[in-house]
Scaffold this active site. Structure first.
Site, PDB file in Angstrom:
ATOM      1  N   GLY A  10       0.844  -1.203   0.000  1.00 33.49           N
ATOM      2  CA  GLY A  10       0.000   0.000   0.000  1.00 33.49           C
ATOM      3  C   GLY A  10       0.872   1.242   0.000  1.00 33.49           C
ATOM      4  O   GLY A  10       1.946   1.247   0.580  1.00 33.49           O
ATOM      5  N   ARG A  72       1.112  -5.413  -5.029  1.00 33.48           N
ATOM      6  CA  ARG A  72       1.442  -6.502  -4.093  1.00 33.48           C
ATOM      7  C   ARG A  72       1.913  -7.754  -4.847  1.00 33.48           C
ATOM      8  O   ARG A  72       2.063  -8.817  -4.254  1.00 33.48           O
ATOM      9  CB  ARG A  72       0.228  -6.825  -3.211  1.00 33.48           C
ATOM     10  CG  ARG A  72      -0.087  -5.733  -2.222  1.00 33.48           C
ATOM     11  CD  ARG A  72      -0.902  -6.198  -1.034  1.00 33.48           C
ATOM     12  NE  ARG A  72      -0.896  -5.195   0.011  1.00 33.48           N
ATOM     13  CZ  ARG A  72      -1.772  -4.193   0.111  1.00 33.48           C
ATOM     14  NH1 ARG A  72      -2.749  -4.100  -0.777  1.00 33.48           N
ATOM     15  NH2 ARG A  72      -1.682  -3.313   1.079  1.00 33.48           N
ATOM     16  N   ASP A 103       5.344  -4.928   5.805  1.00 25.65           N
ATOM     17  CA  ASP A 103       5.747  -6.287   6.186  1.00 25.65           C
ATOM     18  C   ASP A 103       5.717  -7.269   5.011  1.00 25.65           C
ATOM     19  O   ASP A 103       6.611  -8.091   4.871  1.00 25.65           O
ATOM     20  CB  ASP A 103       4.929  -6.799   7.386  1.00 25.65           C
ATOM     21  CG  ASP A 103       3.439  -6.705   7.164  1.00 25.65           C
ATOM     22  OD1 ASP A 103       3.031  -6.108   6.146  1.00 25.65           O
ATOM     23  OD2 ASP A 103       2.682  -7.240   7.989  1.00 25.65           O
ATOM     24  N   THR A 126       4.884   2.173   6.304  1.00 25.39           N
ATOM     25  CA  THR A 126       3.456   1.884   6.457  1.00 25.39           C
ATOM     26  C   THR A 126       2.865   2.904   7.412  1.00 25.39           C
ATOM     27  O   THR A 126       3.491   3.235   8.433  1.00 25.39           O
ATOM     28  CB  THR A 126       3.129   0.477   6.996  1.00 25.39           C
ATOM     29  OG1 THR A 126       1.741   0.461   7.378  1.00 25.39           O
ATOM     30  CG2 THR A 126       3.937   0.066   8.200  1.00 25.39           C
ATOM     31  N   ASP A 128       0.549   2.281   9.238  1.00 23.95           N
ATOM     32  CA  ASP A 128       0.095   1.543  10.424  1.00 23.95           C
ATOM     33  C   ASP A 128       1.147   1.489  11.542  1.00 23.95           C
ATOM     34  O   ASP A 128       0.822   1.185  12.681  1.00 23.95           O
ATOM     35  CB  ASP A 128      -0.267   0.098  10.043  1.00 23.95           C
ATOM     36  CG  ASP A 128      -1.554   0.013   9.251  1.00 23.95           C
ATOM     37  OD1 ASP A 128      -2.103   1.081   8.906  1.00 23.95           O
ATOM     38  OD2 ASP A 128      -2.022  -1.105   8.971  1.00 23.95           O
ATOM     39  N   ASP A 130       3.393  -0.703  12.140  1.00 21.28           N
ATOM     40  CA  ASP A 130       3.391  -2.007  12.807  1.00 21.28           C
ATOM     41  C   ASP A 130       4.517  -2.933  12.351  1.00 21.28           C
ATOM     42  O   ASP A 130       4.351  -4.138  12.258  1.00 21.28           O
ATOM     43  CB  ASP A 130       2.016  -2.690  12.614  1.00 21.28           C
ATOM     44  CG  ASP A 130       1.696  -2.932  11.161  1.00 21.28           C
ATOM     45  OD1 ASP A 130       2.448  -2.454  10.288  1.00 21.28           O
ATOM     46  OD2 ASP A 130       0.685  -3.600  10.875  1.00 21.28           O
ATOM     47  N   ARG A 172      -4.461  -2.390  10.997  1.00 24.03           N
ATOM     48  CA  ARG A 172      -4.979  -3.756  10.859  1.00 24.03           C
ATOM     49  C   ARG A 172      -4.699  -4.598  12.094  1.00 24.03           C
ATOM     50  O   ARG A 172      -5.579  -5.238  12.628  1.00 24.03           O
ATOM     51  CB  ARG A 172      -4.351  -4.506   9.686  1.00 24.03           C
ATOM     52  CG  ARG A 172      -4.037  -3.712   8.504  1.00 24.03           C
ATOM     53  CD  ARG A 172      -3.301  -4.486   7.455  1.00 24.03           C
ATOM     54  NE  ARG A 172      -3.969  -5.705   7.052  1.00 24.03           N
ATOM     55  CZ  ARG A 172      -5.003  -5.759   6.226  1.00 24.03           C
ATOM     56  NH1 ARG A 172      -5.513  -4.659   5.734  1.00 24.03           N
ATOM     57  NH2 ARG A 172      -5.530  -6.907   5.889  1.00 24.03           N
ATOM     58  N   ARG A 276      -3.874   7.893   3.868  1.00 23.12           N
ATOM     59  CA  ARG A 276      -2.699   7.423   3.135  1.00 23.12           C
ATOM     60  C   ARG A 276      -2.259   8.390   2.046  1.00 23.12           C
ATOM     61  O   ARG A 276      -1.134   8.331   1.569  1.00 23.12           O
ATOM     62  CB  ARG A 276      -3.006   6.060   2.512  1.00 23.12           C
ATOM     63  CG  ARG A 276      -2.349   4.962   3.254  1.00 23.12           C
ATOM     64  CD  ARG A 276      -2.713   3.591   2.812  1.00 23.12           C
ATOM     65  NE  ARG A 276      -2.780   3.324   1.402  1.00 23.12           N
ATOM     66  CZ  ARG A 276      -3.122   2.132   0.913  1.00 23.12           C
ATOM     67  NH1 ARG A 276      -3.406   1.142   1.737  1.00 23.12           N
ATOM     68  NH2 ARG A 276      -3.187   1.928  -0.362  1.00 23.12           N
TER      69      ARG A 276
END
Ligand code: F6P
Length: 345
Positions: A10, A72, A103, A126, A128, A130, A172, A276
């Site tokens: 993403g 992806r 990741d 990211t 996120d 994470d 997520r 984003r």
């Protein structure tokens, strides 16, 4: 040297800033050639690339998205993908590949390095936040600011109507954006994937708050938040062609439940891709630029198999590994809890 570079997964604010910094350092200080592969690993598999120059990257520092495109698609999921990728890299005489991704993209980089012995350097991205091995990924701070700005706006309309506003943000597996934006935006409650929630507790807390004439509540919900089993119907998420679970909808579901169970007026909004898109914050521009410069240093020091990392305010390098879970730290959760309604968690 010939350096390959790709952006995968993403998108996120700051990707161009990293690419620009890589090109600037590599071309100006080492006389390197930088080849950009289009659409993540797909460009390596299909030999779709373009030479990147300082001139070409001009003006891209503040631009969101990625000038290289992203996807992806990855070599291990395409027939002959690894062989084709090796051929492409050999054809362009690439000495090292800088992989910018989350990741998924970075774990492909680990596998690719292990399988082929190719020289790889990773840069963690990211919104996120994470990815393990770094205190922060780039794009995260920009997303937090975007979410906070939105929450500030929602406060005033919620107050006018004496409503509960449920704001769904991305995240997520970890609630980093939710917790940061929840604290920064003065949320009433924040629901995160790390701590499954009890909808009944949420409803009674909100009822108690509104019964004391305190008007308006903001409930921040991370897209990966989930109810304690058996307390509320769960959301059925779909999976895309890459096996990536498509989240979204939990905020709306929470809003409906709260309205039905409490009789209080509730509205929901999902900030979705707005978080984003757009220009990276000043902090992210500096982090991205530092990551890009450090990645080129790693390549020239032949320090391969490393990921750029931000730790205790400094950019450093760690071993490039498959990311483990990276939950919100207990300290910050405790700060957030100070402001949550009593009896919530
Ligand atoms: O980049 C991470 C992320 O923004 C997640 O928070 C979100 O669930 C996901 O990407 C959405 O990705 P896609 O672009 O596949 O819809």
């Amino acid at each position: 040297m010939n350096i390959g570079i790709l952006t995968g997964g993403g998108d996120c604010p700051g990707l161009n800033a990293v690419v620009r910094a890589v090109v600037r350092k590599a071309e100006k200080y080492h006389g390197d050639t930088v080849i950009g592969f289009r659409n993540g690993w797909q460009g390596v598999i299909e030999d779709d690339s373009e030479p990147l120059t300082i001139e070409k990257m001009r003006g891209t520092l503040p631009r969101g998205g990625t000038v290289l495109g992203t996807s992806r698609i990855q070599p291990f999921a395409v027939e002959g993908g690894v062989e084709k990728s090796k051929e492409t890299l050999a054809h362009h005489k690439i000495d090292a590949l800088i992989v910018i991704g989350g990741d998924g993209t970075l774990s492909v980089a680990v596998d690719f390095q292990n399988e082929t012995g190719f020289n790889v350097v990773g840069v963690p991205k990211t919104i996120d936040n994470d990815i393990s091995g770094t205190d922060m990924t780039f794009g995260f701070m920009t997303a937090v600011q975007t979410a906070t700005d939105a929450i500030d706006r929602l406060h005033t309309t919620a107050e006018s109507h004496d409503r509960i506003m449920v704001v769904e943000v991305m995240g997520r597996n970890s609630g980093h954006i939710a917790v940061w934006a929840g604290i920064a935006g003065g949320a009433t409650l924040t629901l995160i994937p790390e701590e499954p929630f009890d909808i009944e507790k949420i409803c009674s807390a909100l009822k108690a708050r509104h019964a004391t004439n305190r008007f308006a509540s903001i409930v921040v919900v991370a897209e990966g938040a989930r109810p304690i089993d058996g307390t509320m119907e769960s959301i059925q998420s779909e999976t895309d062609e890459f096996g990536h679970v498509q989240l979204g909808g939990i905020g709306e579901r929470v809003a409906k439940e709260v309205e039905t169970r409490t009789g209080l007026t509730c509205r929901s909004i999902s900030l979705s891709y707005i978080q984003r898109g757009g220009t990276p914050s000043a902090f992210d521009r500096v982090l991205c630029t530092s990551f890009g410069v450090e990645a080129v240093d790693a390549v020239h020091e032949k320090d391969f198999g490393k990921m750029m990392s931000y730790q205790k305010g400094k950019v450093t390098r760690v071993k490039l590994e498959k990311s483990k879970s990276s939950p919100v730290g207990e300290d910050l959760i405790n700060v957030a809890k100070t402001f949550f309604l009593p009896g919530m968690n």
